[in-house]
Design a protein around this motif. Structure first.
Motif, PDB file in Angstrom:
ATOM      1  N   HIS A   5     -69.053   5.492 -50.187  1.00 13.89           N
ATOM      2  CA  HIS A   5     -68.326   5.762 -48.946  1.00 13.89           C
ATOM      3  C   HIS A   5     -68.906   6.986 -48.248  1.00 13.89           C
ATOM      4  O   HIS A   5     -69.082   8.037 -48.876  1.00 13.89           O
ATOM      5  CB  HIS A   5     -66.839   5.989 -49.220  1.00 13.89           C
ATOM      6  CG  HIS A   5     -66.139   4.772 -49.743  1.00 13.89           C
ATOM      7  ND1 HIS A   5     -66.035   4.490 -51.087  1.00 13.89           N
ATOM      8  CD2 HIS A   5     -65.512   3.747 -49.093  1.00 13.89           C
ATOM      9  CE1 HIS A   5     -65.368   3.356 -51.248  1.00 13.89           C
ATOM     10  NE2 HIS A   5     -65.045   2.890 -50.056  1.00 13.89           N
ATOM     11  N   ARG A  10     -66.732   4.710 -43.964  1.00 13.70           N
ATOM     12  CA  ARG A  10     -67.463   3.451 -43.977  1.00 13.70           C
ATOM     13  C   ARG A  10     -68.236   3.295 -45.279  1.00 13.70           C
ATOM     14  O   ARG A  10     -68.668   4.269 -45.892  1.00 13.70           O
ATOM     15  CB  ARG A  10     -68.430   3.350 -42.801  1.00 13.70           C
ATOM     16  CG  ARG A  10     -67.788   2.971 -41.489  1.00 13.70           C
ATOM     17  CD  ARG A  10     -68.822   2.820 -40.378  1.00 13.70           C
ATOM     18  NE  ARG A  10     -69.793   1.763 -40.632  1.00 13.70           N
ATOM     19  CZ  ARG A  10     -69.610   0.475 -40.338  1.00 13.70           C
ATOM     20  NH1 ARG A  10     -68.468   0.069 -39.787  1.00 13.70           N
ATOM     21  NH2 ARG A  10     -70.542  -0.414 -40.589  1.00 13.70           N
ATOM     22  N   THR A  59     -71.413   2.445 -47.329  1.00 11.90           N
ATOM     23  CA  THR A  59     -72.818   2.715 -46.998  1.00 11.90           C
ATOM     24  C   THR A  59     -73.784   1.669 -47.534  1.00 11.90           C
ATOM     25  O   THR A  59     -74.995   1.772 -47.300  1.00 11.90           O
ATOM     26  CB  THR A  59     -73.226   4.083 -47.559  1.00 11.90           C
ATOM     27  OG1 THR A  59     -73.091   4.066 -48.992  1.00 11.90           O
ATOM     28  CG2 THR A  59     -72.359   5.197 -46.981  1.00 11.90           C
ATOM     29  N   TYR A 119     -71.437  -5.168 -44.447  1.00 14.01           N
ATOM     30  CA  TYR A 119     -70.571  -5.581 -43.344  1.00 14.01           C
ATOM     31  C   TYR A 119     -71.031  -6.871 -42.656  1.00 14.01           C
ATOM     32  O   TYR A 119     -70.437  -7.280 -41.663  1.00 14.01           O
ATOM     33  CB  TYR A 119     -70.464  -4.459 -42.312  1.00 14.01           C
ATOM     34  CG  TYR A 119     -69.613  -3.292 -42.774  1.00 14.01           C
ATOM     35  CD1 TYR A 119     -68.230  -3.315 -42.643  1.00 14.01           C
ATOM     36  CD2 TYR A 119     -70.198  -2.169 -43.351  1.00 14.01           C
ATOM     37  CE1 TYR A 119     -67.445  -2.255 -43.065  1.00 14.01           C
ATOM     38  CE2 TYR A 119     -69.430  -1.099 -43.785  1.00 14.01           C
ATOM     39  CZ  TYR A 119     -68.050  -1.143 -43.640  1.00 14.01           C
ATOM     40  OH  TYR A 119     -67.279  -0.093 -44.073  1.00 14.01           O
ATOM     41  N   GLU A 175     -61.692   3.886 -43.073  1.00 14.02           N
ATOM     42  CA  GLU A 175     -62.555   4.209 -41.936  1.00 14.02           C
ATOM     43  C   GLU A 175     -61.762   4.987 -40.879  1.00 14.02           C
ATOM     44  O   GLU A 175     -60.671   4.583 -40.481  1.00 14.02           O
ATOM     45  CB  GLU A 175     -63.114   2.912 -41.344  1.00 14.02           C
ATOM     46  CG  GLU A 175     -64.029   2.168 -42.313  1.00 14.02           C
ATOM     47  CD  GLU A 175     -64.304   0.751 -41.866  1.00 14.02           C
ATOM     48  OE1 GLU A 175     -65.304   0.550 -41.154  1.00 14.02           O
ATOM     49  OE2 GLU A 175     -63.509  -0.142 -42.213  1.00 14.02           O
ATOM     50  N   ARG A 180     -60.034   3.495 -37.530  1.00 15.55           N
ATOM     51  CA  ARG A 180     -59.281   2.265 -37.687  1.00 15.55           C
ATOM     52  C   ARG A 180     -57.794   2.536 -37.836  1.00 15.55           C
ATOM     53  O   ARG A 180     -57.381   3.548 -38.402  1.00 15.55           O
ATOM     54  CB  ARG A 180     -59.768   1.505 -38.927  1.00 15.55           C
ATOM     55  CG  ARG A 180     -61.217   1.071 -38.846  1.00 15.55           C
ATOM     56  CD  ARG A 180     -61.405  -0.040 -37.835  1.00 15.55           C
ATOM     57  NE  ARG A 180     -62.820  -0.356 -37.625  1.00 15.55           N
ATOM     58  CZ  ARG A 180     -63.254  -1.342 -36.848  1.00 15.55           C
ATOM     59  NH1 ARG A 180     -62.371  -2.105 -36.222  1.00 15.55           N
ATOM     60  NH2 ARG A 180     -64.545  -1.562 -36.703  1.00 15.55           N
ATOM     61  N   ARG A 222     -60.154  -5.138 -42.804  1.00 12.00           N
ATOM     62  CA  ARG A 222     -61.412  -4.445 -43.077  1.00 12.00           C
ATOM     63  C   ARG A 222     -61.761  -4.624 -44.560  1.00 12.00           C
ATOM     64  O   ARG A 222     -60.877  -4.671 -45.418  1.00 12.00           O
ATOM     65  CB  ARG A 222     -61.316  -2.951 -42.755  1.00 12.00           C
ATOM     66  CG  ARG A 222     -61.020  -2.655 -41.301  1.00 12.00           C
ATOM     67  CD  ARG A 222     -62.093  -3.182 -40.375  1.00 12.00           C
ATOM     68  NE  ARG A 222     -63.352  -2.473 -40.537  1.00 12.00           N
ATOM     69  CZ  ARG A 222     -64.495  -2.830 -39.934  1.00 12.00           C
ATOM     70  NH1 ARG A 222     -64.529  -3.929 -39.169  1.00 12.00           N
ATOM     71  NH2 ARG A 222     -65.588  -2.128 -40.111  1.00 12.00           N
TER      72      ARG A 222
END
Length: 465
Positions: free
Chosen positions: A247, A252, A254, A259, A295, A298, A307
């Motif tokens: 993270h 997010r 990494t 994604y 995140e 969000r 997510r």
């Protein structure tokens, strides 16, 4: 077939109300059966529960059958006649174990109605909410139609399995073997909950899952930390460093390619979510936390529903007993799960995660992966016209608009409905967050049961239009 009139709908709803006491008696008979699927000692009770339900469906005039599997049987019931639309309803009759028994206020398979100080009446028993009470809301809605107007507004196929609480090992092969008989315009599942006690909800999406386990090895044996410390690689340190880098500071993930397949919900949907007042205080506060760690850009509801995630479920190695043992372990292990959304492919996510872990291994260390299984996320299009019909029907019954959102958990069978039968699924449930499912003193509010029946009456009428 002629459409159902408003007068007919009102008559069916009146039947639900006048028959409520008898509906409760039938539910109590169902709840009395200790259908614990995970314990083989209860195999006969699981069969008894399945047979009870099959007999009840047959008493309505449905074609009902107890279908044997290598595990617990699956109950099916289908209606006669021809209607413009066909729906398949899914639920489960098996329940969780009751341990610890001493924490129950009353025997778990002796259902009773308890009135709390707030005046709310609750049905207390194992399976009252998950999922016998929810299954019977649909069955009782069908009963009210057949007793009042002699027919259902849509064709119905009912599938109720007995292994949901122990892995649903045989529902997939059953769907494959009976896919022609079970095909419908829409699948309906009643194994979810309300947004709150006064606001109905339809779950539009469920996250998928990829779980993996990996073992990092370094030296050929555990080492004396005084003699080798500072020079020899420590697999626990290696795993910690890998996990610590997953993270970024913005929350997010990494991992390259992680994604891929993630899509954004429509802006009008995100605006509606922002009005739901799901805050850190009311969501995390009750569990002793205060700040979300997802995140940064969000909404909290996005973090827990739409997510993807990467979580460490366990990590171990070396000495974990009482007192000190000054070793550098030669082996360390971690279990991880990734919740997936939208079009993420579990196999692709697994490969990305494994490639990332391999790329972070220092010299002299090796890694072995032990699992890597998963299932994809499922979702209903926000513009699905049947969704709008069901939501409107719920709003009429509860007097407040139905909330539509994604749920963070996974129900693999819903993905199989899409893959095997080609059917979208609407998840409409009437459970509440405080129903204590899987815990002692499980309950189901009497209002949830009563208005749940009325809700299905309205939904079936709306789907027939």
């Amino acid at each position: 077939m002629a459409a159902l009139s408003k007068a007919d709908l009102d008559r069916v709803l009146a039947t639900v109300d006048t028959d409520l006491d008898a509906s409760i008696e039938r539910l109590f008979a169902f709840l009395h059966i200790p259908s614990i699927s995970t314990d083989r000692a209860y195999a006969a009770e699981c069969r008894r529960a399945g047979q009870w339900l099959a007999d009840d469906l047959a008493s309505l005039g449905l074609t009902a059958k107890l279908n044997d599997t290598p595990g617990h049987p699956i109950v099916t019931g289908t209606s006669a006649g021809a209607a413009a639309r066909r729906v398949m309803f899914y639920g489960h009759y098996d329940v969780q174990p009751v341990d610890p028994l001493e924490l129950w206020d009353s025997p778990p398979f002796e259902p009773r109605i308890v009135e709390n100080a707030d005046g709310v009446k609750r049905i207390v028993a194992r399976g009252s909410s998950d999922d016998k009470g929810q299954v019977m809301t649909f069955v009782e809605a069908c009963r009210a139609y057949l007793r009042t107007v002699g027919r259902l507004p849509v064709e119905v196929a009912i599938v109720v399995e007995g292994e949901e609480e122990s892995g649903s090992a045989h529902i997939g092969p059953f769907l494959e073997a009976h896919k022609e008989a079970l095909k419908a315009d829409l699948a309906l599942v009643c194994d979810t909950g309300m947004w709150d006690a006064n606001t109905p909800a339809i779950i539009l999406s469920l996250r998928g899952l990829m779980h993996d386990e990996f073992v990092v090895r370094a030296a050929d044996r555990d080492l004396h930390s005084g003699y080798y410390g500072g020079a020899a690689a420590n697999p626990l340190h290696v795993i910690s460093k890998i996990i610590g880098g997953v993270h970024g500071p913005d929350g997010r993930i990494t991992i390259p390619g992680f994604y891929d397949g993630v899509v954004e919900p429509p802006e009008h949907v995100k605006r509606s979510w922002s009005e739901l007042d799901l805050t850190a205080e009311n969501f995390l506060g009750p569990i002793g936390l205060s700040e979300p760690i997802g995140e940064k850009d969000r909404l909290l509801i996005e973090m827990v529903s739409t997510r993807p995630t990467f979580e460490v479920n366990g990590m171990w190695g070396g000495y974990t007993g009482e007192g000190a043992k000054t070793v550098i372990p030669s082996i360390a292990t971690a279990k991880i799960t990734c919740r997936l959304v939208a079009d993420q492919d579990p196999a692709h996510v697994r490969d990305c995660v494994r490639a990332y872990i391999r790329s972070k291994l220092p010299a002299d260390c090796t890694v072995e992966f032990l699992s890597g299984e998963g299932n994809p996320a499922v979702a209903v299009a926000h513009d699905n016209p049947l969704l709008a019909k069901a939501a409107a029907a719920l709003g009429e019954e509860w007097g407040t608009p139905a909330v539509t959102y994604g749920e963070g958990g996974s129900i693999p069978v819903v993905g199989q409905f899409k893959k095997v039968l080609g059917q979208d699924t609407l998840l409409v449930g009437f459970a509440l967050d405080d129903d204590r499912i899987h815990s002692p003193n499980e309950k189901y509010d009497l209002t949830s049961f009563h208005k749940g029946i009325r809700s299905w009456v309205r939904i079936l009428a709306a789907l027939a239009e």
